[in-house]
Design a protein around this motif. Sequence first.
Motif, PDB file in Angstrom:
ATOM      1  N   THR A   7       0.847  -1.228   0.019  1.00 50.05           N
ATOM      2  CA  THR A   7      -0.148   0.109   0.025  1.00 50.05           C
ATOM      3  C   THR A   7       0.850   1.258   0.051  1.00 50.05           C
ATOM      4  O   THR A   7       0.388   2.363  -0.652  1.00 50.05           O
ATOM      5  CB  THR A   7      -0.899  -0.066   1.208  1.00 50.05           C
ATOM      6  N   ALA A  44       1.611   2.295  -3.278  1.00 53.19           N
ATOM      7  CA  ALA A  44       0.349   2.827  -3.818  1.00 53.19           C
ATOM      8  C   ALA A  44       0.377   4.440  -3.609  1.00 53.19           C
ATOM      9  O   ALA A  44      -0.175   5.324  -4.194  1.00 53.19           O
ATOM     10  CB  ALA A  44      -0.792   2.028  -3.558  1.00 53.19           C
ATOM     11  N   ASP A 102       0.210   7.736  -5.799  1.00 55.54           N
ATOM     12  CA  ASP A 102      -1.039   8.629  -5.661  1.00 55.54           C
ATOM     13  C   ASP A 102      -0.316  10.058  -5.706  1.00 55.54           C
ATOM     14  O   ASP A 102      -0.753  11.088  -6.346  1.00 55.54           O
ATOM     15  CB  ASP A 102      -1.823   8.498  -4.201  1.00 55.54           C
ATOM     16  N   SER A 117      -3.933  -4.393  -2.104  1.00 58.70           N
ATOM     17  CA  SER A 117      -4.709  -4.862  -3.220  1.00 58.70           C
ATOM     18  C   SER A 117      -3.749  -6.099  -3.580  1.00 58.70           C
ATOM     19  O   SER A 117      -4.419  -6.758  -4.354  1.00 58.70           O
ATOM     20  CB  SER A 117      -4.150  -3.758  -4.273  1.00 58.70           C
ATOM     21  N   HIS A 169      -8.382   7.791  -4.677  1.00 63.32           N
ATOM     22  CA  HIS A 169      -7.110   7.561  -3.891  1.00 63.32           C
ATOM     23  C   HIS A 169      -7.367   6.481  -2.933  1.00 63.32           C
ATOM     24  O   HIS A 169      -8.504   6.095  -2.737  1.00 63.32           O
ATOM     25  CB  HIS A 169      -6.664   8.800  -3.529  1.00 63.32           C
ATOM     26  N   HIS A 170      -6.194   6.142  -2.443  1.00 61.43           N
ATOM     27  CA  HIS A 170      -6.175   4.994  -1.503  1.00 61.43           C
ATOM     28  C   HIS A 170      -6.942   5.331  -0.007  1.00 61.43           C
ATOM     29  O   HIS A 170      -6.839   6.642   0.324  1.00 61.43           O
ATOM     30  CB  HIS A 170      -4.759   4.433  -1.070  1.00 61.43           C
TER      31      HIS A 170
END
Length: 390
Positions: free
Chosen positions: A68, A71, A75, A228, A318-319
């Motif tokens: 994450t 990620a 972002d 993910s 976004h996450h």
Amino acid sequence: MRAGLFIALIAAAWLGGQVQESLAQKRLPASPSETGKALRKESTPRKETGRSADPYTVGFVTGTPQCTEFAIAQDIATTLAGGQETGPRGEVALRVLPIVGNGGIRNVLDVLTLAGADVAIAPVVLVDRLREARTFGDISDKLTYIAPLHIEEFHLLARLEIRSLSELSGKRVNLGDDGSAGAILGREVLNRLGVKVSESNLGPEAALDGLRKGDLSAALLVSGKPLSFLTQVSQLDDIHLLPIPYSKELLQQDYLPSTLRHQDYPNIIAAEASVDTIAIKSALFAYNWPSGNERFRLLEFFVQTLFARFPEFLGDAHHPKWREVNLAALLPGWQRFRPAERWLQQQSGGEAALRKAFGRFLEGKPTANPPDREELFRDFLRWRERNPDK
């Protein structure tokens, strides 16, 4: 994922010579059974400054492409890339380049040594340990923090026949790459809880393959939920998430209780079910460049841009971990990057104003049967777009 790997390969090629030279001079510490012993004292590393670095690109060290934290870096890179005026050849004043690390010691070492590595996401407890153990000498004045981030949960995947943590005693368990947060802190947690395992140090893909084949009994991943990478796992693999009990006596000082829920991982957690686990705090750390240095000025511009555009990260694109971030939160024992501190003090907007605006938004909502917080926050962001002055 393909975009992340492509960015990572570019970063690796760009910094490859620097990484090899740096690690030849400074090898990562070994990993004995206890964290305190693992972080052995070594000579203080030097930051590379002789080799010119791109004056418009911030090097952002993160974890593996499956995590994450990578990620989150993506972002930032993609969001800040948009909305900038470009030069005659398409150049921009600020780029963010994600650099693959291991989410642990390597992240800190890269920021301390590589000329092109400016910031890194790293677990707070691990950086605290490195400072206290003086693993790389006194790093108190070499590292600074920009902002605390989200928490990173412990995901312990196990074969279906393993039903409790104690059943892992004597079994082969993958804790992640040597020097990673999973390897160092996972080893510590298991030792504190009295579970002695046969440790393996594989990457995420190899660990998942080992679980499916039965070569491993369990594998630990330390990263923010939802991860993910775990969409690759299904109940048909005979793999489940094993609870990690939170013990105040053994874990309270360094770890937090947390829970993994069906909505986080609907493919491996049944509806209405949940899995107890533990978590650690993460933060965005930066190299403490001298104020007259061009990298200092670049980092200042990065912080101003990131903070000013922070509300954009709270939307659905976004996450979800962004919604845990409070830019104004403090990190005890560490000095905040001075331009970040000034921005927080001077701006009438930012996180504090966003929270006040959210409160005003809530005042107009009905109290009966309120929607869940995420849905409400999406409504709030749409309301902000329609009412930018409130």
